[in-house]
Design a protein around this motif. Structure first.
Motif, PDB file in Angstrom:
ATOM      1  N   ASP A  97       8.962  -7.877   1.135  1.00  0.00           N
ATOM      2  CA  ASP A  97      10.057  -8.641   1.728  1.00  0.00           C
ATOM      3  C   ASP A  97       9.771  -8.927   3.197  1.00  0.00           C
ATOM      4  OD1 ASP A  97      12.439 -10.003   1.835  1.00  0.00           O
ATOM      5  OD2 ASP A  97      13.680  -8.329   1.161  1.00  0.00           O
ATOM      6  N   PHE A  98      10.300 -10.046   3.654  1.00  0.00           N
ATOM      7  CA  PHE A  98      10.176 -10.465   5.053  1.00  0.00           C
ATOM      8  C   PHE A  98      11.369  -9.922   5.838  1.00  0.00           C
ATOM      9  CE2 PHE A  98      11.070 -13.781   8.323  1.00  0.00           C
ATOM     10  CZ  PHE A  98       9.878 -13.698   9.039  1.00  0.00           C
ATOM     11  N   LEU A  99      11.083  -9.261   6.960  1.00  0.00           N
ATOM     12  CA  LEU A  99      12.157  -8.684   7.770  1.00  0.00           C
ATOM     13  C   LEU A  99      12.562  -9.576   8.931  1.00  0.00           C
ATOM     14  CD1 LEU A  99      10.978  -4.949   7.939  1.00  0.00           C
ATOM     15  CD2 LEU A  99      12.464  -6.042   6.249  1.00  0.00           C
ATOM     16  N   ARG A 100      11.585 -10.073   9.675  1.00  0.00           N
ATOM     17  CA  ARG A 100      11.899 -10.913  10.841  1.00  0.00           C
ATOM     18  C   ARG A 100      10.619 -11.565  11.355  1.00  0.00           C
ATOM     19  NH1 ARG A 100       9.916  -8.567  15.422  1.00  0.00           N
ATOM     20  NH2 ARG A 100       9.583  -6.312  15.381  1.00  0.00           N
ATOM     21  N   PRO A 101      10.755 -12.654  12.122  1.00  0.00           N
ATOM     22  CA  PRO A 101       9.568 -13.261  12.749  1.00  0.00           C
ATOM     23  C   PRO A 101       9.022 -12.346  13.847  1.00  0.00           C
ATOM     24  CG  PRO A 101      11.455 -14.766  12.755  1.00  0.00           C
ATOM     25  CD  PRO A 101      11.979 -13.407  12.402  1.00  0.00           C
ATOM     26  N   TYR A 115       2.563 -10.114  -3.839  1.00  0.00           N
ATOM     27  CA  TYR A 115       1.358 -10.672  -3.227  1.00  0.00           C
ATOM     28  C   TYR A 115       0.554  -9.536  -2.620  1.00  0.00           C
ATOM     29  CZ  TYR A 115      -1.700 -13.547  -0.338  1.00  0.00           C
ATOM     30  OH  TYR A 115      -2.804 -14.140   0.228  1.00  0.00           O
ATOM     31  N   LYS A 116      -0.776  -9.637  -2.743  1.00  0.00           N
ATOM     32  CA  LYS A 116      -1.642  -8.540  -2.306  1.00  0.00           C
ATOM     33  C   LYS A 116      -2.777  -9.052  -1.428  1.00  0.00           C
ATOM     34  CE  LYS A 116      -3.046  -5.565  -5.417  1.00  0.00           C
ATOM     35  NZ  LYS A 116      -3.814  -5.030  -6.576  1.00  0.00           N
ATOM     36  N   ILE A 117      -3.078  -8.280  -0.389  1.00  0.00           N
ATOM     37  CA  ILE A 117      -4.270  -8.500   0.424  1.00  0.00           C
ATOM     38  C   ILE A 117      -5.058  -7.193   0.442  1.00  0.00           C
ATOM     39  CG2 ILE A 117      -5.105  -8.826   2.799  1.00  0.00           C
ATOM     40  CD1 ILE A 117      -2.950 -10.877   3.230  1.00  0.00           C
ATOM     41  N   THR A 118      -6.345  -7.268   0.174  1.00  0.00           N
ATOM     42  CA  THR A 118      -7.189  -6.077   0.193  1.00  0.00           C
ATOM     43  C   THR A 118      -8.083  -6.104   1.421  1.00  0.00           C
ATOM     44  OG1 THR A 118      -8.937  -7.123  -1.125  1.00  0.00           O
ATOM     45  CG2 THR A 118      -7.203  -5.963  -2.318  1.00  0.00           C
ATOM     46  N   GLY A 119      -8.453  -4.919   1.894  1.00  0.00           N
ATOM     47  CA  GLY A 119      -9.296  -4.884   3.081  1.00  0.00           C
ATOM     48  C   GLY A 119      -9.703  -3.477   3.466  1.00  0.00           C
ATOM     49  N   LEU A 120     -10.253  -3.377   4.648  1.00  0.00           N
ATOM     50  CA  LEU A 120     -10.795  -2.133   5.178  1.00  0.00           C
ATOM     51  C   LEU A 120      -9.967  -1.710   6.388  1.00  0.00           C
ATOM     52  CD1 LEU A 120     -13.432  -0.435   4.536  1.00  0.00           C
ATOM     53  CD2 LEU A 120     -14.461  -1.624   6.485  1.00  0.00           C
ATOM     54  N   VAL A 121      -9.673  -0.413   6.488  1.00  0.00           N
ATOM     55  CA  VAL A 121      -8.966   0.100   7.667  1.00  0.00           C
ATOM     56  C   VAL A 121      -9.989   0.285   8.785  1.00  0.00           C
ATOM     57  CG1 VAL A 121      -7.572   1.961   8.639  1.00  0.00           C
ATOM     58  CG2 VAL A 121      -7.213   1.244   6.259  1.00  0.00           C
ATOM     59  N   ASN A 154       8.838 -16.627   2.697  1.00  0.00           N
ATOM     60  CA  ASN A 154       9.648 -16.495   1.476  1.00  0.00           C
ATOM     61  C   ASN A 154       8.912 -15.630   0.454  1.00  0.00           C
ATOM     62  OD1 ASN A 154      11.605 -18.230   2.565  1.00  0.00           O
ATOM     63  ND2 ASN A 154      10.523 -20.035   1.810  1.00  0.00           N
ATOM     64  N   ILE A 155       8.767 -14.367   0.798  1.00  0.00           N
ATOM     65  CA  ILE A 155       7.955 -13.454  -0.006  1.00  0.00           C
ATOM     66  C   ILE A 155       8.525 -13.270  -1.405  1.00  0.00           C
ATOM     67  CG2 ILE A 155       7.105 -11.074  -0.188  1.00  0.00           C
ATOM     68  CD1 ILE A 155       5.669 -12.740   1.896  1.00  0.00           C
ATOM     69  N   LYS A 156       9.835 -13.128  -1.519  1.00  0.00           N
ATOM     70  CA  LYS A 156      10.436 -12.902  -2.840  1.00  0.00           C
ATOM     71  C   LYS A 156      10.170 -14.074  -3.779  1.00  0.00           C
ATOM     72  CE  LYS A 156      14.160  -9.675  -1.651  1.00  0.00           C
ATOM     73  NZ  LYS A 156      15.631  -9.456  -1.627  1.00  0.00           N
ATOM     74  N   SER A 157      10.263 -15.289  -3.257  1.00  0.00           N
ATOM     75  CA  SER A 157       9.995 -16.469  -4.073  1.00  0.00           C
ATOM     76  C   SER A 157       8.526 -16.511  -4.493  1.00  0.00           C
ATOM     77  CB  SER A 157      10.349 -17.738  -3.298  1.00  0.00           C
ATOM     78  OG  SER A 157       9.981 -18.890  -4.029  1.00  0.00           O
ATOM     79  N   ALA A 158       7.629 -16.216  -3.555  1.00  0.00           N
ATOM     80  CA  ALA A 158       6.194 -16.201  -3.874  1.00  0.00           C
ATOM     81  C   ALA A 158       5.896 -15.154  -4.946  1.00  0.00           C
ATOM     82  CB  ALA A 158       5.379 -15.917  -2.612  1.00  0.00           C
ATOM     83  N   ASN A 159       6.475 -13.968  -4.790  1.00  0.00           N
ATOM     84  CA  ASN A 159       6.223 -12.883  -5.739  1.00  0.00           C
ATOM     85  C   ASN A 159       6.762 -13.204  -7.132  1.00  0.00           C
ATOM     86  OD1 ASN A 159       4.979 -11.467  -3.719  1.00  0.00           O
ATOM     87  ND2 ASN A 159       6.654 -10.020  -3.386  1.00  0.00           N
TER      88      ASN A 159
END
Length: 317
Positions: free
Chosen positions: A282-286, A188-194, A176-181
């Motif tokens: 947004d969430f598209l599908r599982p 919502y953000k995740i940071t990291g290294l490619v 439920n990304i929209k609700s979380a946002n």
């Protein structure tokens, strides 16, 4: 922003100016937390005090409830510092949450972390607790205050439901990304290294950036998402579609680690080693297993079209 780790002997941490203090764990720094910090900032400006935030590390559950301990975060300490600095905070006090802290009596906590710490105003949410067994609350803090004033911020709700880190974590785990946002007040953000991956995506026409988080973030539900990705070095933001999962079409889900792979639209540069920020829109599908490559490619094309449609409706810097 000056970061002060409140290690013992604690007296060595008191070399700072008088301040107004917002206190809490503040994981996520969601809209409820923001109300507390905004109130503190208003009082600080009104009374000519420095703006301070006090948080704890690790989460108290690590000490108080090991069976349900929380070791992944919406905003790990690095991200929490970044957000607070952008909010104009002058001092960040980090209190190690240890067994000895958990056993501290309420008055000792007040004396060491507020009165002697040059705190002139304490601002916290209505449900803030402190001291041994969490017996201290906002009413008790008001009664026992010593050299400072106390301001309690009332419950903050959206759609008649209290905004909370627990609810945001639940929303993310359910996709439920929209609700979380909405509760966070930002994507919502995740940071990291490619990092180097299997390079399987490029063989089917969908090269991906394999993002390895630089801290222990809460991962959203396994599945496919519309995202944006920012390359920190250049500051450029790109749209994309992201798969969080174990790629069951190619691997045994029981034996694979979860990966975060972003197919960046209209992008062909090599960005291995780059630090990036992935924002979830947004969430598209599982995540699902396909019978073969052709059906996988067909679904990825559909995912990409849907992500483009969603992201085109957003204002993205």
């Amino acid at each position: 922003m000056k970061t002060i780790e409140m290690i013992h002997p604690i007296e060595q941490c008191y070399d700072h100016e008088p301040c107004a203090l917002a206190i809490g764990f503040f994981d996520g720094i969601h809209t409820g937390h923001q109300k507390v910090i905004e109130k503190m900032s208003h009082i600080a400006a009104e009374k000519g005090l420095k703006k301070a935030v006090m948080t704890f590390d690790p989460h108290p559950s690590v000490v108080l409830n090991p069976e349900k301990q929380r070791t992944d975060y919406l905003t790990p300490m690095y991200e929490k510092k970044r957000i607070l600095e952008n909010l104009g905070i002058d001092y960040l006090f980090i209190v190690p949450f240890t067994s000895s802290l958990a056993q501290m009596e309420e008055r000792d906590f007040i004396a060491n972390y507020f009165t002697k710490n040059k705190v002139k105003e304490v601002v916290a949410g209505f449900d803030f607790t402190y001291g041994k067994y969490g017996k201290g609350n906002m009413l008790k803090l008001e009664a026992d205050k010593d050299g400072f004033e106390v301001t309690m911020v009332e419950r903050h709700a959206l759609n008649d439901e209290k905004v909370s880190t627990t609810l945001i974590r639940k929303d993310l785990k359910e996709g439920n990304i929209k609700s979380a946002n909405k509760q966070l007040g930002r994507p919502y953000k995740i940071t990291g290294l490619v990092v180097q991956g299997e390079k399987r995506g490029r063989t089917i026409g969908f090269p991906t950036a394999n993002v390895e988080p630089n801290e222990i973030f809460v991962l959203p539900r396994l599945g496919v998402y519309a995202v944006t990705i920012k390359i920190e070095q250049t500051g450029k933001v790109f749209k994309g579609v992201c798969n969080v999962g174990v790629k069951p079409t190619f691997h045994d889900p029981e034996k694979q680690q979860i990966s975060i792979e972003v197919n960046i639209f209209n992008f062909s540069d090599s960005i291995y080693g780059e630090r990036v920020e992935v924002e979830w829109h947004d969430f598209l599908r599982p995540e699902q297993k396909f019978d073969g490559i052709d059906s996988l490619i067909a679904q990825i094309n559909k995912d990409k079209e849907k992500a483009i449609e969603i992201l085109n409706t957003l204002h993205i810097d």
